[in-house]
Design a protein around this motif. Structure first.
Motif, PDB file in Angstrom:
ATOM      1  N   GLY A 151       0.819  -1.218   0.000  1.00 53.40           N
ATOM      2  CA  GLY A 151       0.000   0.000   0.000  1.00 53.40           C
ATOM      3  C   GLY A 151       0.849   1.262   0.000  1.00 53.40           C
ATOM      4  O   GLY A 151       0.865   2.036  -0.973  1.00 53.40           O
ATOM      5  N   SER A 172       9.544  -8.632  -2.592  1.00 52.24           N
ATOM      6  CA  SER A 172       9.901 -10.029  -2.330  1.00 52.24           C
ATOM      7  C   SER A 172       9.617 -10.965  -3.493  1.00 52.24           C
ATOM      8  O   SER A 172       9.995 -12.134  -3.433  1.00 52.24           O
ATOM      9  CB  SER A 172       9.173 -10.524  -1.077  1.00 52.24           C
ATOM     10  OG  SER A 172       7.777 -10.490  -1.294  1.00 52.24           O
ATOM     11  N   LYS A 176       5.705  -8.558  -7.862  1.00 51.97           N
ATOM     12  CA  LYS A 176       5.562  -7.286  -7.152  1.00 51.97           C
ATOM     13  C   LYS A 176       6.461  -6.221  -7.765  1.00 51.97           C
ATOM     14  O   LYS A 176       6.056  -5.063  -7.934  1.00 51.97           O
ATOM     15  CB  LYS A 176       5.882  -7.473  -5.657  1.00 51.97           C
ATOM     16  CG  LYS A 176       4.824  -8.270  -4.914  1.00 51.97           C
ATOM     17  CD  LYS A 176       5.152  -8.364  -3.422  1.00 51.97           C
ATOM     18  CE  LYS A 176       4.018  -9.025  -2.653  1.00 51.97           C
ATOM     19  NZ  LYS A 176       4.240  -9.043  -1.196  1.00 51.97           N
ATOM     20  N   TYR A 191      14.203  -9.110  -3.230  1.00 54.71           N
ATOM     21  CA  TYR A 191      14.967  -9.486  -2.028  1.00 54.71           C
ATOM     22  C   TYR A 191      14.370 -10.761  -1.441  1.00 54.71           C
ATOM     23  O   TYR A 191      13.182 -11.046  -1.613  1.00 54.71           O
ATOM     24  CB  TYR A 191      15.030  -8.350  -1.005  1.00 54.71           C
ATOM     25  CG  TYR A 191      13.729  -7.662  -0.650  1.00 54.71           C
ATOM     26  CD1 TYR A 191      12.704  -8.310   0.026  1.00 54.71           C
ATOM     27  CD2 TYR A 191      13.537  -6.326  -0.973  1.00 54.71           C
ATOM     28  CE1 TYR A 191      11.529  -7.656   0.369  1.00 54.71           C
ATOM     29  CE2 TYR A 191      12.361  -5.662  -0.650  1.00 54.71           C
ATOM     30  CZ  TYR A 191      11.361  -6.335   0.024  1.00 54.71           C
ATOM     31  OH  TYR A 191      10.193  -5.696   0.339  1.00 54.71           O
ATOM     32  N   VAL A 270       8.928   9.086  10.163  1.00 58.74           N
ATOM     33  CA  VAL A 270       7.731   9.577   9.459  1.00 58.74           C
ATOM     34  C   VAL A 270       6.503   9.081  10.218  1.00 58.74           C
ATOM     35  O   VAL A 270       6.355   7.871  10.399  1.00 58.74           O
ATOM     36  CB  VAL A 270       7.684   9.049   8.011  1.00 58.74           C
ATOM     37  CG1 VAL A 270       6.396   9.481   7.312  1.00 58.74           C
ATOM     38  CG2 VAL A 270       8.911   9.509   7.227  1.00 58.74           C
ATOM     39  N   ARG A 322       1.015 -11.304   3.246  1.00 58.87           N
ATOM     40  CA  ARG A 322       1.964 -10.675   2.319  1.00 58.87           C
ATOM     41  C   ARG A 322       1.513 -10.842   0.874  1.00 58.87           C
ATOM     42  O   ARG A 322       2.326 -10.836  -0.034  1.00 58.87           O
ATOM     43  CB  ARG A 322       3.349 -11.314   2.522  1.00 58.87           C
ATOM     44  CG  ARG A 322       4.540 -10.390   2.331  1.00 58.87           C
ATOM     45  CD  ARG A 322       5.798 -11.067   2.813  1.00 58.87           C
ATOM     46  NE  ARG A 322       6.993 -10.322   2.459  1.00 58.87           N
ATOM     47  CZ  ARG A 322       8.206 -10.615   2.885  1.00 58.87           C
ATOM     48  NH1 ARG A 322       8.381 -11.636   3.701  1.00 58.87           N
ATOM     49  NH2 ARG A 322       9.254  -9.908   2.519  1.00 58.87           N
TER      50      ARG A 322
HETATM   51  N1  NAP Z   1       4.783   5.984   9.293  1.00 56.92           N
HETATM   52  C1  NAP Z   1       3.525   6.175   8.925  1.00 56.92           C
HETATM   53  O1  NAP Z   1       2.960   7.275   9.049  1.00 56.92           O
HETATM   54  C2  NAP Z   1       2.788   5.004   8.333  1.00 56.92           C
HETATM   55  C3  NAP Z   1       1.566   5.175   7.668  1.00 56.92           C
HETATM   56  C4  NAP Z   1       0.952   4.056   7.094  1.00 56.92           C
HETATM   57  C5  NAP Z   1       1.521   2.787   7.216  1.00 56.92           C
HETATM   58  N2  NAP Z   1       2.693   2.667   7.919  1.00 56.92           N
HETATM   59  C6  NAP Z   1       3.368   1.368   8.058  1.00 56.92           C
HETATM   60  O2  NAP Z   1       3.850   0.969   6.802  1.00 56.92           O
HETATM   61  C7  NAP Z   1       3.911  -0.453   6.776  1.00 56.92           C
HETATM   62  C8  NAP Z   1       3.235  -0.945   5.510  1.00 56.92           C
HETATM   63  O3  NAP Z   1       1.843  -0.668   5.577  1.00 56.92           O
HETATM   64  P1  NAP Z   1       0.882  -0.962   4.313  1.00 56.92           P
HETATM   65  O4  NAP Z   1      -0.489  -0.537   4.720  1.00 56.92           O
HETATM   66  O5  NAP Z   1       1.462  -0.429   3.089  1.00 56.92           O
HETATM   67  O6  NAP Z   1       0.912  -2.567   4.300  1.00 56.92           O
HETATM   68  P2  NAP Z   1       0.912  -3.581   3.053  1.00 56.92           P
HETATM   69  O7  NAP Z   1       0.091  -3.055   1.943  1.00 56.92           O
HETATM   70  O8  NAP Z   1       0.563  -4.895   3.637  1.00 56.92           O
HETATM   71  O9  NAP Z   1       2.435  -3.571   2.580  1.00 56.92           O
HETATM   72  C9  NAP Z   1       3.457  -4.019   3.420  1.00 56.92           C
HETATM   73  C10 NAP Z   1       4.580  -4.600   2.591  1.00 56.92           C
HETATM   74  O10 NAP Z   1       5.578  -5.047   3.519  1.00 56.92           O
HETATM   75  C11 NAP Z   1       6.229  -6.162   2.997  1.00 56.92           C
HETATM   76  N3  NAP Z   1       6.411  -7.197   4.018  1.00 56.92           N
HETATM   77  C12 NAP Z   1       7.604  -7.683   4.414  1.00 56.92           C
HETATM   78  N4  NAP Z   1       7.453  -8.629   5.340  1.00 56.92           N
HETATM   79  C13 NAP Z   1       6.124  -8.761   5.532  1.00 56.92           C
HETATM   80  C14 NAP Z   1       5.348  -9.602   6.375  1.00 56.92           C
HETATM   81  N5  NAP Z   1       5.917 -10.500   7.209  1.00 56.92           N
HETATM   82  N6  NAP Z   1       4.010  -9.496   6.339  1.00 56.92           N
HETATM   83  C15 NAP Z   1       3.422  -8.593   5.526  1.00 56.92           C
HETATM   84  N7  NAP Z   1       4.111  -7.752   4.700  1.00 56.92           N
HETATM   85  C16 NAP Z   1       5.450  -7.845   4.707  1.00 56.92           C
HETATM   86  C17 NAP Z   1       5.391  -6.688   1.828  1.00 56.92           C
HETATM   87  O11 NAP Z   1       6.161  -6.469   0.654  1.00 56.92           O
HETATM   88  P3  NAP Z   1       7.232  -7.560   0.175  1.00 56.92           P
HETATM   89  O12 NAP Z   1       6.549  -8.887   0.217  1.00 56.92           O
HETATM   90  O13 NAP Z   1       7.556  -7.090  -1.188  1.00 56.92           O
HETATM   91  O14 NAP Z   1       8.382  -7.454   1.143  1.00 56.92           O
HETATM   92  C18 NAP Z   1       4.160  -5.800   1.773  1.00 56.92           C
HETATM   93  O15 NAP Z   1       3.834  -5.442   0.448  1.00 56.92           O
HETATM   94  C19 NAP Z   1       3.271  -0.944   8.066  1.00 56.92           C
HETATM   95  O16 NAP Z   1       4.280  -1.230   9.002  1.00 56.92           O
HETATM   96  C20 NAP Z   1       2.454   0.247   8.528  1.00 56.92           C
HETATM   97  O17 NAP Z   1       2.235   0.242   9.905  1.00 56.92           O
HETATM   98  C21 NAP Z   1       3.324   3.733   8.457  1.00 56.92           C
END
Ligand code: NAP
Length: 333
Positions: A151, A172, A176, A191, A270, A322
């Motif tokens: 996301g 991964s 993707k 990776y 961030v 994932r």
């Molecule tokens: N700092 C902020 O303000 C902020 C705002 C929103 C979200 N976030 C954080 O950003 C992160 C991603 O959020 P998202 O909503 O984009 O989630 P998402 O759509 O599920 O994407 C997360 C990505 O992380 C990777 N990943 C690596 N290990 C994983 C695992 N064990 N389980 C699931 N995914 C894994 C996956 O990519 P690969 O398989 O390619 O590695 C996946 O595409 C979260 O930690 C969330 O809390 C932070």
């Protein structure tokens, strides 16, 4: 109205669909008929009782919605009944109706659909804030994005491209990486899944250096954390900016600080949610700018899967496993 409730911490399949009374808007609030709700990693963490913000049980997950204004609370002058809006609400979006602060609502242009509008506030808001306000990304710089098909990751790819950066996508699987390239990344790398050996960590650093012409990343966007963070930091360019976004891979990496000294680089935290609370006016301006870029066809939020409210648990399961590509949304009615 129906809502999908987390009644106890545990797997998303154990959530329960229940009938609840329609909420009544208070001062500055609007009642929204929800059409779609974007799913984000914090929903995964909330159901596991691992998120910093803990709503009292039972609660519906779902931090961002798009829908139609159904009723106005006292003092609301910026919206009227029937307006199409998108808004970030923290949680509660897995429901047919929600209350929202009218001042946080973003008007939806006629050519933007509810599923796309429900899927941009958290991800594109985070990446816009990260790349523009925090990293001050410049045209021509190398932006390396980890988790680049997730996301926030895919939104960082798109916003980086729109800001004129050369975007390198890390993910991964090749599927993707290909999705990120379809959204404008100039190159990518796969990776391995955890755990990473020392050789695999070095290979990851070397690959980032190779794809950035030997210089390393000017800006690195890291939503995955764990064992991926240190090799990424080792591949920074001089005076690079490393963006700490999240820890989807599990652990919060503990980084040897000498690496920042050797690279003369910055590590930047961030926290978009807090930024919106501390400066709501700036956050709303950013969201309107992003919404206009979507409406103008400059950004393309990628909604890859949709689930009805009754199957909302499956949407969260996709992120946990994932398997999500771009955004997953829950649609109502
Ligand atoms: N700092 C902020 O303000 C902020 C705002 C929103 C979200 N976030 C954080 O950003 C992160 C991603 O959020 P998202 O909503 O984009 O989630 P998402 O759509 O599920 O994407 C997360 C990505 O992380 C990777 N990943 C690596 N290990 C994983 C695992 N064990 N389980 C699931 N995914 C894994 C996956 O990519 P690969 O398989 O390619 O590695 C996946 O595409 C979260 O930690 C969330 O809390 C932070």
């Amino acid at each position: 109205m129906k809502a999908m409730l987390c009644t106890h911490y545990g797997p998303p399949e154990e959530m329960e669909l229940r009938d609840l009374p329609s909420p009544v808007p208070g001062r500055n609030q609007v009642l929204i008929t929800v059409k779609a709700c974007g799913v984000n990693f914090p929903d995964v963490l909330m159901l596991a009782d691992k998120y910093q913000f803990k709503p009292p049980l039972p609660f519906p997950p779902g931090g961002e919605v798009a829908g139609v204004v159904k009723a106005l609370g006292e003092g609301v002058s910026n919206l009227k009944v029937g307006d199409r809006v998108a808004v970030s609400i923290g949680n509660g979006g897995f429901a047919e109706e929600v209350l929202a602060d009218s001042r946080r609502c973003v008007a939806m242009p006629a050519n933007v659909g509810f599923d796309v509008a429900s899927a941009f506030i958290v991800t594109y808001g985070t990446s816009y804030h990260a790349l523009k306000d925090r990293a001050k990304l410049k045209p021509g710089e190398h932006l390396v994005v980890l988790g680049a098909a997730g996301g926030v990751g895919l939104s960082a790819v798109e916003i980086g491209v729109a800001m004129g950066a050369k975007v390198i996508a890390g993910a991964s699987t090749q599927e993707k990486v290909d999705l990120a390239i379809k959204h404008g990344a100039v190159a990518g790398f796969v990776y391995p899944k955890l755990p990473l050996s020392r050789d695999q960590q070095k290979a990851m650093s070397d690959k980032i250096k190779e794809l950035t012409g030997g210089a390393g990343a000017d800006v690195l966007y890291d939503p995955v954390g764990d064992q991926y963070s240190e090799p990424a930091l080792r591949a920074m360019n001089w005076e690079g900016r490393y963006l700490v976004i999240g820890f989807a891979a599990g652990e919060i990496a503990k980084i040897p600080l000498n690496l920042t000294l050797l690279k003369g680089c910055d590590v930047l935290g961030v926290f978009w949610g807090m930024a919106t609370q501390r400066d709501p006016k700036r956050a709303n301006e950013s969201l309107q700018e992003i919404m206009k870029m979507i409406s103008d066809g400059k950004l393309h939020p990628d909604v890859s899967a949709k689930f009805p409210l009754a199957e909302g648990g499956k949407s969260i399961r996709m992120l946990m496993d994932r398997k999500a590509m771009g955004k997953v949304v829950v649609t109502m009615g």
